[in-house]
Design an enzyme around this catalytic site. Structure first.
Site, PDB file in Angstrom:
ATOM      1  N   ASP A 131       0.990  -1.315  -0.171  1.00  0.00           N
ATOM      2  CA  ASP A 131       0.127  -0.159   0.032  1.00  0.00           C
ATOM      3  C   ASP A 131       0.904   1.237  -0.066  1.00  0.00           C
ATOM      4  O   ASP A 131       1.851   1.375   0.786  1.00  0.00           O
ATOM      5  CB  ASP A 131      -0.996   0.202   1.219  1.00  0.00           C
ATOM      6  N   HIS A 160      -4.016  13.961   0.730  1.00  0.00           N
ATOM      7  CA  HIS A 160      -4.258  13.039   1.727  1.00  0.00           C
ATOM      8  C   HIS A 160      -3.219  13.069   2.930  1.00  0.00           C
ATOM      9  O   HIS A 160      -3.030  13.285   3.999  1.00  0.00           O
ATOM     10  CB  HIS A 160      -4.247  11.610   1.484  1.00  0.00           C
ATOM     11  N   GLU A 186     -10.133   3.867   3.614  1.00  0.00           N
ATOM     12  CA  GLU A 186      -9.198   4.331   2.514  1.00  0.00           C
ATOM     13  C   GLU A 186      -9.834   4.168   1.348  1.00  0.00           C
ATOM     14  O   GLU A 186      -9.512   2.887   0.895  1.00  0.00           O
ATOM     15  CB  GLU A 186      -7.817   3.927   2.839  1.00  0.00           C
ATOM     16  N   GLU A 194      -9.486   3.783  -2.215  1.00  0.00           N
ATOM     17  CA  GLU A 194      -8.027   3.540  -3.043  1.00  0.00           C
ATOM     18  C   GLU A 194      -8.157   2.920  -4.353  1.00  0.00           C
ATOM     19  O   GLU A 194      -9.384   2.261  -4.959  1.00  0.00           O
ATOM     20  CB  GLU A 194      -6.924   2.664  -2.349  1.00  0.00           C
ATOM     21  N   ASP A 236      -9.015   0.128   2.019  1.00  0.00           N
ATOM     22  CA  ASP A 236      -8.157  -0.461   2.833  1.00  0.00           C
ATOM     23  C   ASP A 236      -8.440   0.000   3.991  1.00  0.00           C
ATOM     24  O   ASP A 236      -7.995   0.909   4.667  1.00  0.00           O
ATOM     25  CB  ASP A 236      -6.528  -0.056   2.620  1.00  0.00           C
ATOM     26  N   ARG A 266      -7.767   3.542  13.305  1.00  0.00           N
ATOM     27  CA  ARG A 266      -6.994   4.713  13.531  1.00  0.00           C
ATOM     28  C   ARG A 266      -6.336   4.655  14.840  1.00  0.00           C
ATOM     29  O   ARG A 266      -5.056   5.334  14.990  1.00  0.00           O
ATOM     30  CB  ARG A 266      -7.615   6.107  13.205  1.00  0.00           C
ATOM     31  N   GLN A 272      -3.608   1.949  14.973  1.00  0.00           N
ATOM     32  CA  GLN A 272      -2.439   2.422  14.254  1.00  0.00           C
ATOM     33  C   GLN A 272      -1.609   3.731  14.771  1.00  0.00           C
ATOM     34  O   GLN A 272      -0.227   3.719  14.953  1.00  0.00           O
ATOM     35  CB  GLN A 272      -3.002   2.894  12.889  1.00  0.00           C
ATOM     36  N   LYS A 295      -3.882  -1.921  10.313  1.00  0.00           N
ATOM     37  CA  LYS A 295      -4.262  -1.961   8.888  1.00  0.00           C
ATOM     38  C   LYS A 295      -4.411  -3.480   8.448  1.00  0.00           C
ATOM     39  O   LYS A 295      -5.184  -3.589   7.320  1.00  0.00           O
ATOM     40  CB  LYS A 295      -2.835  -1.340   7.984  1.00  0.00           C
ATOM     41  N   THR A 328      -8.494  -5.819   3.949  1.00  0.00           N
ATOM     42  CA  THR A 328      -8.402  -4.947   2.657  1.00  0.00           C
ATOM     43  C   THR A 328      -9.628  -5.604   1.752  1.00  0.00           C
ATOM     44  O   THR A 328      -9.332  -6.604   1.381  1.00  0.00           O
ATOM     45  CB  THR A 328      -7.220  -4.867   2.222  1.00  0.00           C
ATOM     46  N   GLU A 363     -10.047  12.146   7.617  1.00  0.00           N
ATOM     47  CA  GLU A 363      -9.839  13.541   6.882  1.00  0.00           C
ATOM     48  C   GLU A 363     -11.271  14.334   6.808  1.00  0.00           C
ATOM     49  O   GLU A 363     -11.604  15.379   7.264  1.00  0.00           O
ATOM     50  CB  GLU A 363      -9.368  13.516   5.454  1.00  0.00           C
TER      51      GLU A 363
END
Length: 407
Positions: free
Chosen positions: A122, A129, A194, A196, A228, A232, A235, A248, A252, A353
């Protein structure tokens, strides 16, 4: 003029004759997974075609496999030959009667993981971002770290936890620590997505052999949508000093359909100018990205439309950097772009975000507000791209619903 298909409902839709993405499906009558190609709201059974003389003898065995890997390993000459044959078959009404029996309505098809994932990498290729996360986590420092504009930052994930669209996502558990708070263990309270785009490797390489930035299309078979999922809070506690790990690697999700690169020819778009210029191995003769328009729906409400065209690091640069140290490619390798975000608030591709760290909740579903994912929430990511003759093709969707954590 673009040829038209005899398959009813295929014209001017997201899965028309110029798209023809590949997937793996089964049916109630025949539960063995097999390779198919989508045309409109039907899937054409390529195993059935391969039992006859339609494909060349050296290609037929690949379509008797239960994943795309064998076909992907054959390389661009086989990919283009088969694509040309399928376009001719689905456009020429003389083939209609003999081929119609090999069509299955999508509504009656059970979709599977389209290829066996070898390795998963990844990246972190969106400047918007990366800058947003820098502002959130390091408000008193420069948004981008010193290395960011010199190389495509990335990490290795877990191939075994890549799952097909629609697979429920169990909320992960792990260690977490709030600022100035006690260390805790339990279900993630800041579960995120995420948005992607993933790139699927067909042709591998020997260990010690880098891939030139201009040889991208000689190795990459196609494109698939990716979510993905990210915990948070887990992480944030674990990532120093070695980067993402359990926050993570729990899941996925990828879409059911792999769009071949040739289907995206009309979607090529100039990539952003890079300043400073990267090192020589990252400088492309033909620098381009793909003009994909993405959309994110949270419990049925569209909350974001991230644009892929503005990604700072291109797929070709990602592949070149991935292999510059001599790391080998394997058929079925998947490398993803990292979160796709644009310059506007409504173009942010993660909920971290979008809600600015949870401080600005959004309204979803039946008037409910969310900062991060709750149990029972469903996220659907879709994308479209320009097609030939001014139309648009659709890359399908990748979806998932959150289940409670397990003890």
């Amino acid at each position: 003029m673009t040829a038209t298909s005899w398959v009813e409902g295929a014209e001017a839709g997201p899965f028309d004759l110029e798209h023809l993405p590949y997937g793996v499906f089964s049916t109630a009558k025949d539960p063995a997974p097999r390779i198919g190609v989508r045309i409109g709201d039907q899937v054409l059974d390529l195993r059935g075609l391969a039992t006859g003389t339609f494909f060349l003898p050296w290609i037929r065995p690949a379509f008797h496999e239960q994943a795309l890997n064998g076909f992907m390993a054959m390389g661009p000459p086989a990919w283009r030959l088969v694509r040309h044959q399928l376009m001719e078959l689905l456009a020429d009404r003389r083939y209609r009667d003999q081929s119609a029996t090999l069509l299955t309505p999508i509504a009656k098809a059970r979709m599977h993981l389209p290829f066996n994932v070898a390795d998963y990498v990844d990246f972190y290729a969106s400047e918007e971002h990366a800058a947003n996360l820098g502002r959130l986590f390091r408000p008193d420092s420069e948004p981008l770290l010193p290395n960011w504009k010199h190389l495509p930052v990335g990490y290795h994930g877990r191939a075994g936890t890549v799952v097909p669209s629609g697979t429920p996502i169990v909320r992960p558990r792990g260690q977490r620590k709030a600022k100035d708070g006690p260390l805790e263990f339990g279900p993630s309270a800041r579960l995120d997505i995420e948005t992607e785009v993933g790139f699927v490797v067909g042709v591998g390489t020997e260990l010690g052999t880098p891939v030139s930035v201009d040889d991208f299309a000689e190795h990459v078979f196609g494109v698939v949508l990716v979510n993905d999922w990210s915990a948070r809070d887990i992480q944030a506690w674990e990532y120093v000093p070695l980067g993402p790990f359990l926050g993570k690697s729990f899941a996925t999700s990828i879409g059911h359909w792999v769009t071949p690169l040739d289907a995206l020819a009309a979607a090529k778009a100039p990539a952003p100018v890079q300043d400073p210029a990267p090192l020589g191995y990252l400088q492309e003769t033909d620098r381009f990205g793909y003009d994909l328009e993405m959309a994110v729906r949270w419990n049925g409400t569209e909350v974001s439309r991230p644009p892929f065209a503005g990604m700072y690091w291109t797929p070709a640069q990602m592949l070149a950097h991935l292999t510059v140290n001599g790391a080998s490619l394997r058929t079925g390798d998947l490398f993803a772009s990292g979160t796709v975000s644009g310059p506007e608030p409504a173009q942010r591709g993660s909920f971290l975000e979008l809600t600015w760290g949870g401080k600005e909740p959004v309204t979803v579903g039946e008037g409910e507000t969310r900062s991060f994912l709750e149990d029972g929430d469903t996220v659907v990511i879709e994308a479209t791209a320009p097609g030939a003759e001014g139309g648009r093709i659709g890359l399908g969707e990748v979806s998932g619903t959150i289940l409670p954590a397990k003890d």
